[in-house]
Each structure stands twice: as structure tokens, then as C-alpha cells.
Design a protein around this motif. Structure first.
Motif, PDB file in Angstrom:
ATOM      1  N   GLY A   3       3.063   8.641  12.365  1.00  0.00           N
ATOM      2  CA  GLY A   3       3.443   7.764  11.260  1.00  0.00           C
ATOM      3  C   GLY A   3       4.693   8.255  10.560  1.00  0.00           C
ATOM      4  O   GLY A   3       5.572   7.472  10.211  1.00  0.00           O
ATOM      5  N   GLU A  42       5.412   0.961   5.644  1.00  0.00           N
ATOM      6  CA  GLU A  42       5.273  -0.423   6.106  1.00  0.00           C
ATOM      7  C   GLU A  42       3.813  -0.762   6.380  1.00  0.00           C
ATOM      8  O   GLU A  42       3.358  -1.860   6.064  1.00  0.00           O
ATOM      9  N   ILE A  43       3.088   0.183   6.951  1.00  0.00           N
ATOM     10  CA  ILE A  43       1.670  -0.040   7.224  1.00  0.00           C
ATOM     11  C   ILE A  43       0.917  -0.183   5.906  1.00  0.00           C
ATOM     12  O   ILE A  43       0.091  -1.083   5.735  1.00  0.00           O
ATOM     13  N   LEU A  94       7.875   7.815  12.844  1.00  0.00           N
ATOM     14  CA  LEU A  94       8.314   6.430  12.980  1.00  0.00           C
ATOM     15  C   LEU A  94       8.662   5.799  11.634  1.00  0.00           C
ATOM     16  O   LEU A  94       9.075   4.655  11.578  1.00  0.00           O
ATOM     17  N   SER A  95       8.481   6.554  10.569  1.00  0.00           N
ATOM     18  CA  SER A  95       8.700   6.039   9.215  1.00  0.00           C
ATOM     19  C   SER A  95       7.918   4.747   8.992  1.00  0.00           C
ATOM     20  O   SER A  95       8.369   3.840   8.307  1.00  0.00           O
ATOM     21  N   ALA A  96       6.747   4.674   9.589  1.00  0.00           N
ATOM     22  CA  ALA A  96       5.960   3.447   9.540  1.00  0.00           C
ATOM     23  C   ALA A  96       4.894   3.480   8.449  1.00  0.00           C
ATOM     24  O   ALA A  96       4.325   2.444   8.123  1.00  0.00           O
TER      25      ALA A  96
END
Length: 101
Positions: free
Chosen positions: A46, A54-55, A49-51
Motif C-alpha cells: 500500500g 485512495e483506498i 503504490l501510494s494507494a
């Protein structure tokens, strides 16, 4: 039982079902919201992905949408209940008018 009475009974059951939806979704929704603040399960993936943000935002959006759906279902239940009551009243009025004739 008249057709109006059958429709009123059916609509009353539907309204009751709609009213209970919020009770069924409250705990899962609360757990889902809590998990949106603890995304540690994504681990390094996480972060890489720098996600994570956003998640988290997506989960908050889903929570808001679910609450809005519950509000719509409650409004729908109220309307269906009112129509059911109107059918009950109409059935009584028709029966009373038939007795007068």
C-alpha cells in the motif's frame, strides 16, 4: 379479503422489511468504517503504490453511499406505509358505501 386489503397487507410487510434494513447493516457498516482507518493489512504494498489514501477515501465514499441508501429506504418505507394505510381506509370506505346501498 378484498384486493385492496391484500395490497395493503403486502405493502405493510414490504415497508416493515425496508425499515429493518438499517438494523441489518449497522454492525457491518461500522466494522467496515473502522477498517478504513486501519489499512495496515496493505503493508508495504500500500505504501509503495501510494494507494492507502485512495483506498481509504473509497471506503469512506462507500460508507457514505450506504448511509444514503439507508435514508432512501427509510423514506420509501414511510411512503409505502402511507399508501398501505390509504388502501386500508379506502377498503373500509368502500365496504361502508356498499352496506348503505
Amino acid at each position: 379479503m378484498s384486493d385492496l386489503k391484500k395490497q395493503a397487507t403486502s405493502m405493510h410487510k414490504a415497508a416493515s422489511g425496508l425499515r429493518t434494513v438499517g438494523h441489518c447493516t449497522a454492525k457491518p457498516l461500522q466494522e467496515f468504517k473502522a477498517q478504513s482507518d486501519d489499512l495496515g493489512a496493505l503493508g508495504a504494498l500500500g505504501s509503495l503504490l501510494s494507494a492507502t489514501g485512495e483506498i481509504r477515501e473509497g471506503m469512506h465514499t462507500l460508507t457514505r453511499l450506504t448511509k444514503q441508501l439507508e435514508e432512501e429506504w427509510e423514506a420509501e418505507a414511510k411512503l409505502v406505509g402511507e399508501v398501505s394505510d390509504a388502501f386500508d381506509l379506502l377498503d373500509v370506505l368502500i365496504a361502508a358505501a356498499a352496506k348503505k346501498s
